[in-house]
Design an enzyme around this catalytic site. Structure first.
Site, PDB file in Angstrom:
ATOM      1  N   ASP A  85      59.615  29.697  48.716  1.00  0.00           N
ATOM      2  CA  ASP A  85      59.737  30.211  50.082  1.00  0.00           C
ATOM      3  C   ASP A  85      61.190  30.387  50.488  1.00  0.00           C
ATOM      4  O   ASP A  85      62.105  29.808  49.887  1.00  0.00           O
ATOM      5  CB  ASP A  85      59.021  29.296  51.076  1.00  0.00           C
ATOM      6  CG  ASP A  85      59.654  27.914  51.187  1.00  0.00           C
ATOM      7  OD1 ASP A  85      59.999  27.332  50.141  1.00  0.00           O
ATOM      8  OD2 ASP A  85      59.800  27.407  52.315  1.00  0.00           O
ATOM      9  N   GLU A 180      58.980  24.565  51.044  1.00  0.00           N
ATOM     10  CA  GLU A 180      60.069  23.586  51.008  1.00  0.00           C
ATOM     11  C   GLU A 180      60.950  23.689  52.234  1.00  0.00           C
ATOM     12  O   GLU A 180      61.434  22.682  52.761  1.00  0.00           O
ATOM     13  CB  GLU A 180      60.905  23.784  49.734  1.00  0.00           C
ATOM     14  CG  GLU A 180      61.934  22.691  49.478  1.00  0.00           C
ATOM     15  CD  GLU A 180      63.311  22.971  50.067  1.00  0.00           C
ATOM     16  OE1 GLU A 180      64.203  22.102  49.962  1.00  0.00           O
ATOM     17  OE2 GLU A 180      63.505  24.072  50.647  1.00  0.00           O
TER      18      GLU A 180
END
Length: 415
Positions: A85, A180
């Site tokens: 991400d 994350e």
């Protein structure tokens, strides 16, 4: 060993950053955005094409894969981890990567928004990258080097190792994670399925950096309950939760305890989100420090600020909730010194001087370390994270690939 290898890391990186994988801190789902799985599917397909037969994405969007051992020795299983991400701080939609070949040291004007200029004077590290090929975004988005540089480096190292079974190493587990950037990256990792003994996140910055210490981190949510009344008849009745929330934020110190006034080993109290109406308002904070004791001291201070403000608003109430996010990985890594020592040796074998550093932040490795997988953080070359001025050197990425290959060999040799 790799002097004749045709690296694929830059091509992979240029492809991956064009896939929008921005996570959403306001989402209640996991992963927080389904589009993160778009990159996961690409990675699984590429891993299968390499001959890694067990590569797959699970229901949560995690990618698991195994590079089989090429040695008869009993070697600890090593995990290589990066997150897919990108930050919500800047748009990740429609990323257009640009290669600035043989960087000259000049300012880089980004073409899609010429007000966005990566000034050499503002980025001292660029002075060390003269002659390198630098990748940036086009000016309207972040680049996504955090952490698609790490993803691409692990993928290129995997390709090399699958093509070179003569390179001796133990079993290697690959783990790519979603979310994350919003602190949830390893929330649903199946540690039994992962089956690794030690790990490394590829999520660091400048060439040679090796990070074995992170912030410890908590989140604090303050909820203020005011009293609503019709504004035309509100005298002596209305108590605005919005105004009380604003007072709490304004009461925080202006010259200490904030990200914009701290550095090195100094912690902070940082309001990251505030929303509400007259009757109810919420403030979300992140609290950071390198020791849990100081973390608790910052939370005690914030509670005192809240109580002081609330004492001036009879009839209003507030709640104060602390949620643990992650703890300093050094507490775990100091119990396993070989994990960091072997990484230092690998960096040296790649022809680089290791730079031991602490992170004013966290990685998936922070939580993995406390989940039983000691996990320091290795450089990727990603710089100026979370901004439109993000950049990465292709040569730095190639050196990260070299480091991974040397690292798995060091573990085999020392076993």
């Amino acid at each position: 060993m790799m002097k004749d290898y045709k690296y694929t890391v830059a091509d992979r990186f240029m492809q991956y950053v064009q896939v929008d994988t921005q996570s959403d801190p306001l989402s209640d789902s996991f992963p927080s955005t389904e589009k993160q799985k778009d990159l996961a599917r690409i990675l699984v397909s590429e891993l299968l094409d390499m001959g890694i037969s067990d590569a797959h994405m699970d229901e949560y969007g995690y990618v698991y894969a195994t590079i089989p051992a090429t040695t008869d020795k009993k070697v600890p299983v090593i995990c290589l981890c990066s997150h897919m991400d990108t930050s919500s701080d800047s748009s990740g939609t429609g990323v257009k990567p640009i290669v600035h070949k043989a960087y000259t040291g000049a300012d880089m004007i980004l073409p899609d928004d010429t007000t966005q200029i990566i000034r050499a004077a503002d980025h001292p590290y660029l002075k060390e990258k003269i002659g390198d090929d630098i990748i940036t975004a086009s000016g309207t988005t972040l680049l996504g080097a955090d952490n698609k540089a790490g993803v691409a480096e692990i993928m290129d190292a995997a390709a090399f190792l699958m093509q070179h079974p003569d390179v001796k190493h133990g079993a290697i587990r690959i783990l790519f994670t979603p979310d994350e950037e919003i602190g949830q990256g390893v929330k649903y990792v199946d540690m039994q399925k992962l089956g690794a003994d030690f790990g490394y996140t590829m999520d660091g910055g400048e060439l040679g950096s090796l990070e074995d210490e992170t912030f410890s981190a908590d989140a604090v949510k303050i909820v203020i309950n005011g009293v609503s009344a019709h504004p035309g008849m509100a005298k002596g009745k209305l108590i605005s939760a919005i105004k009380i929330a604003s007072e709490i934020v304004d009461a925080l110190p202006k010259d200490i305890l904030s990200p914009e006034t701290t550095e090195d080993r100094q912690g902070f109290i940082h309001p990251v989100r505030m929303h509400g109406v007259v009757e109810t308002a919420e403030i979300d904070f992140i609290i950071r420090d390198f020791t849990t004791r100081e973390l608790e001291a910052h939370e005690f201070y914030l509670r005192k600020v809240m109580d002081s403000v609330m004492s001036r608003h009879e009839g209003a109430t507030a709640t104060f909730k602390v949620t643990e996010q992650y703890r300093n990985m050094k507490e775990v890594l100091d119990q396993h010194p070989q994990v960091v020592a072997f990484a230092e040796e690998a960096i040296k074998r790649a022809g680089i001087e290791p730079l031991k550093m602490s992170i004013r932040g966290g990685t998936d490795g922070s939580r993995l370390s406390f989940m039983g997988l000691p996990c320091p953080n290795i450089f990727t070359g990603e710089m100026s994270f979370h901004s439109k001025h993000e950049y990465v050197s292709i040569q730095d990425m190639q050196k990260a690939v070299d480091t991974i290959v040397h690292l798995v060999q060091v573990w085999e040799e020392r076993s």
